[in-house]
Design a protein around this motif. Structure first.
Motif, PDB file in Angstrom:
ATOM      1  N   LEU A 168       0.825  -1.206   0.000  1.00 41.19           N
ATOM      2  CA  LEU A 168       0.000   0.000   0.000  1.00 41.19           C
ATOM      3  C   LEU A 168       0.859   1.255   0.000  1.00 41.19           C
ATOM      4  O   LEU A 168       0.650   2.164  -0.814  1.00 41.19           O
ATOM      5  N   TRP A 169       1.843   1.309   0.876  1.00 38.63           N
ATOM      6  CA  TRP A 169       2.664   2.513   0.956  1.00 38.63           C
ATOM      7  C   TRP A 169       3.563   2.676  -0.264  1.00 38.63           C
ATOM      8  O   TRP A 169       3.891   3.802  -0.658  1.00 38.63           O
ATOM      9  N   THR A 170       3.953   1.584  -0.890  1.00 39.38           N
ATOM     10  CA  THR A 170       4.731   1.689  -2.128  1.00 39.38           C
ATOM     11  C   THR A 170       3.909   2.330  -3.228  1.00 39.38           C
ATOM     12  O   THR A 170       4.368   3.249  -3.920  1.00 39.38           O
ATOM     13  N   ILE A 171       2.670   1.876  -3.407  1.00 33.54           N
ATOM     14  CA  ILE A 171       1.825   2.419  -4.463  1.00 33.54           C
ATOM     15  C   ILE A 171       1.377   3.839  -4.127  1.00 33.54           C
ATOM     16  O   ILE A 171       1.286   4.692  -5.021  1.00 33.54           O
ATOM     17  N   VAL A 172       1.126   4.133  -2.861  1.00 31.78           N
ATOM     18  CA  VAL A 172       0.784   5.508  -2.471  1.00 31.78           C
ATOM     19  C   VAL A 172       1.952   6.442  -2.769  1.00 31.78           C
ATOM     20  O   VAL A 172       1.761   7.564  -3.252  1.00 31.78           O
ATOM     21  N   SER A 173       3.177   5.996  -2.517  1.00 30.04           N
ATOM     22  CA  SER A 173       4.353   6.818  -2.836  1.00 30.04           C
ATOM     23  C   SER A 173       4.438   7.089  -4.335  1.00 30.04           C
ATOM     24  O   SER A 173       4.771   8.197  -4.753  1.00 30.04           O
ATOM     25  N   CYS A 174       4.137   6.077  -5.130  1.00 27.92           N
ATOM     26  CA  CYS A 174       4.133   6.281  -6.594  1.00 27.92           C
ATOM     27  C   CYS A 174       3.068   7.276  -6.994  1.00 27.92           C
ATOM     28  O   CYS A 174       3.295   8.133  -7.866  1.00 27.92           O
ATOM     29  N   ALA A 175       1.883   7.187  -6.382  1.00 29.69           N
ATOM     30  CA  ALA A 175       0.808   8.127  -6.694  1.00 29.69           C
ATOM     31  C   ALA A 175       1.212   9.556  -6.354  1.00 29.69           C
ATOM     32  O   ALA A 175       0.980  10.485  -7.147  1.00 29.69           O
ATOM     33  N   VAL A 176       1.828   9.743  -5.205  1.00 30.72           N
ATOM     34  CA  VAL A 176       2.284  11.088  -4.816  1.00 30.72           C
ATOM     35  C   VAL A 176       3.358  11.582  -5.779  1.00 30.72           C
ATOM     36  O   VAL A 176       3.331  12.743  -6.219  1.00 30.72           O
ATOM     37  N   PHE A 177       4.280  10.725  -6.146  1.00 32.37           N
ATOM     38  CA  PHE A 177       5.330  11.107  -7.083  1.00 32.37           C
ATOM     39  C   PHE A 177       4.744  11.562  -8.419  1.00 32.37           C
ATOM     40  O   PHE A 177       5.092  12.637  -8.936  1.00 32.37           O
ATOM     41  N   PHE A 178       3.849  10.763  -8.985  1.00 34.21           N
ATOM     42  CA  PHE A 178       3.271  11.124 -10.274  1.00 34.21           C
ATOM     43  C   PHE A 178       2.387  12.357 -10.170  1.00 34.21           C
ATOM     44  O   PHE A 178       2.305  13.152 -11.111  1.00 34.21           O
ATOM     45  N   ALA A 179       1.710  12.546  -9.027  1.00 39.01           N
ATOM     46  CA  ALA A 179       0.900  13.746  -8.829  1.00 39.01           C
ATOM     47  C   ALA A 179       1.777  14.992  -8.783  1.00 39.01           C
ATOM     48  O   ALA A 179       1.368  16.069  -9.234  1.00 39.01           O
ATOM     49  N   LEU A 180       2.975  14.874  -8.244  1.00 36.98           N
ATOM     50  CA  LEU A 180       3.893  16.020  -8.219  1.00 36.98           C
ATOM     51  C   LEU A 180       4.561  16.251  -9.571  1.00 36.98           C
ATOM     52  O   LEU A 180       4.811  17.396  -9.959  1.00 36.98           O
ATOM     53  N   ILE A 181       4.838  15.203 -10.289  1.00 36.61           N
ATOM     54  CA  ILE A 181       5.555  15.322 -11.559  1.00 36.61           C
ATOM     55  C   ILE A 181       4.653  15.822 -12.688  1.00 36.61           C
ATOM     56  O   ILE A 181       5.110  16.549 -13.569  1.00 36.61           O
ATOM     57  N   ALA A 182       3.372  15.448 -12.684  1.00 40.03           N
ATOM     58  CA  ALA A 182       2.474  15.800 -13.800  1.00 40.03           C
ATOM     59  C   ALA A 182       2.396  17.302 -14.057  1.00 40.03           C
ATOM     60  O   ALA A 182       2.588  17.743 -15.200  1.00 40.03           O
ATOM     61  N   PRO A 183       2.145  18.163 -13.053  1.00 34.40           N
ATOM     62  CA  PRO A 183       2.098  19.608 -13.358  1.00 34.40           C
ATOM     63  C   PRO A 183       3.469  20.188 -13.730  1.00 34.40           C
ATOM     64  O   PRO A 183       3.554  21.087 -14.577  1.00 34.40           O
ATOM     65  N   ILE A 184       4.521  19.646 -13.126  1.00 33.18           N
ATOM     66  CA  ILE A 184       5.863  20.119 -13.481  1.00 33.18           C
ATOM     67  C   ILE A 184       6.159  19.791 -14.933  1.00 33.18           C
ATOM     68  O   ILE A 184       6.685  20.621 -15.683  1.00 33.18           O
ATOM     69  N   TYR A 185       5.777  18.594 -15.359  1.00 34.44           N
ATOM     70  CA  TYR A 185       5.985  18.191 -16.748  1.00 34.44           C
ATOM     71  C   TYR A 185       5.178  19.078 -17.690  1.00 34.44           C
ATOM     72  O   TYR A 185       5.658  19.473 -18.753  1.00 34.44           O
ATOM     73  N   TRP A 186       3.942  19.398 -17.322  1.00 33.92           N
ATOM     74  CA  TRP A 186       3.097  20.248 -18.159  1.00 33.92           C
ATOM     75  C   TRP A 186       3.705  21.645 -18.311  1.00 33.92           C
ATOM     76  O   TRP A 186       3.745  22.197 -19.404  1.00 33.92           O
ATOM     77  N   VAL A 187       4.203  22.214 -17.208  1.00 38.94           N
ATOM     78  CA  VAL A 187       4.775  23.561 -17.261  1.00 38.94           C
ATOM     79  C   VAL A 187       6.050  23.579 -18.095  1.00 38.94           C
ATOM     80  O   VAL A 187       6.279  24.501 -18.888  1.00 38.94           O
TER      81      VAL A 187
END
Length: 131
Positions: A5-24
């Protein structure tokens, strides 16, 4: 289930942080949407793991005071080596080549593929690996 659970939650947080940075940085809509969808997939898997973790008893690796012996016993069924995946892959390759070269090769590959899949599915009902 807590470690998963914590591994996948960490991935979700990582991708949530990376998505707007990638868009900008790139203004690429395709990659940004893919990152958002990956975030949502990780959230979905996290939700599933959280629900399952509440419904089943804790496993030994989830308990802080567990002993090594708590995890002893049968871990599952692990099949012996099998040749059927090789034959199924070769049949699939023949089917793909049949799309390129002709219907006759496609039909031969489909027939061989049917035999390979049936053999793969029923390999534990016959012979030395019978159950």
């Amino acid at each position: 289930m807590k470690a998963e659970l914590w591994t996948i939650v960490s991935c979700a947080v990582f991708f949530a942080l990376i998505a707007p940075i990638y868009w900008v940085l790139t203004s690429d809509p395709t990659g940004s949407v893919a990152l958002v969808m990956t975030t949502l997939l990780c959230v979905l898997i996290s939700f599933y793991l959280a629900v399952v973790a509440r419904q089943i008893p804790p496993r030994p690796e989830d308990l802080p005071d567990a002993e090594i012996l708590d995890g002893a016993g049968e871990l599952g069924f692990f099949p012996a080596s099998s040749w059927w995946p090789l034959w199924a892959a070769l049949a699939f390759a023949t089917v793909v080549l049949g799309v390129v070269f002709g219907w006759w090769l496609f039909i031969i590959g489909a027939g061989l593929g049917a035999i390979a899949v049936v053999g793969w599915v029923f390999e534990f009902y016959r012979g030395i690996h019978r159950h």
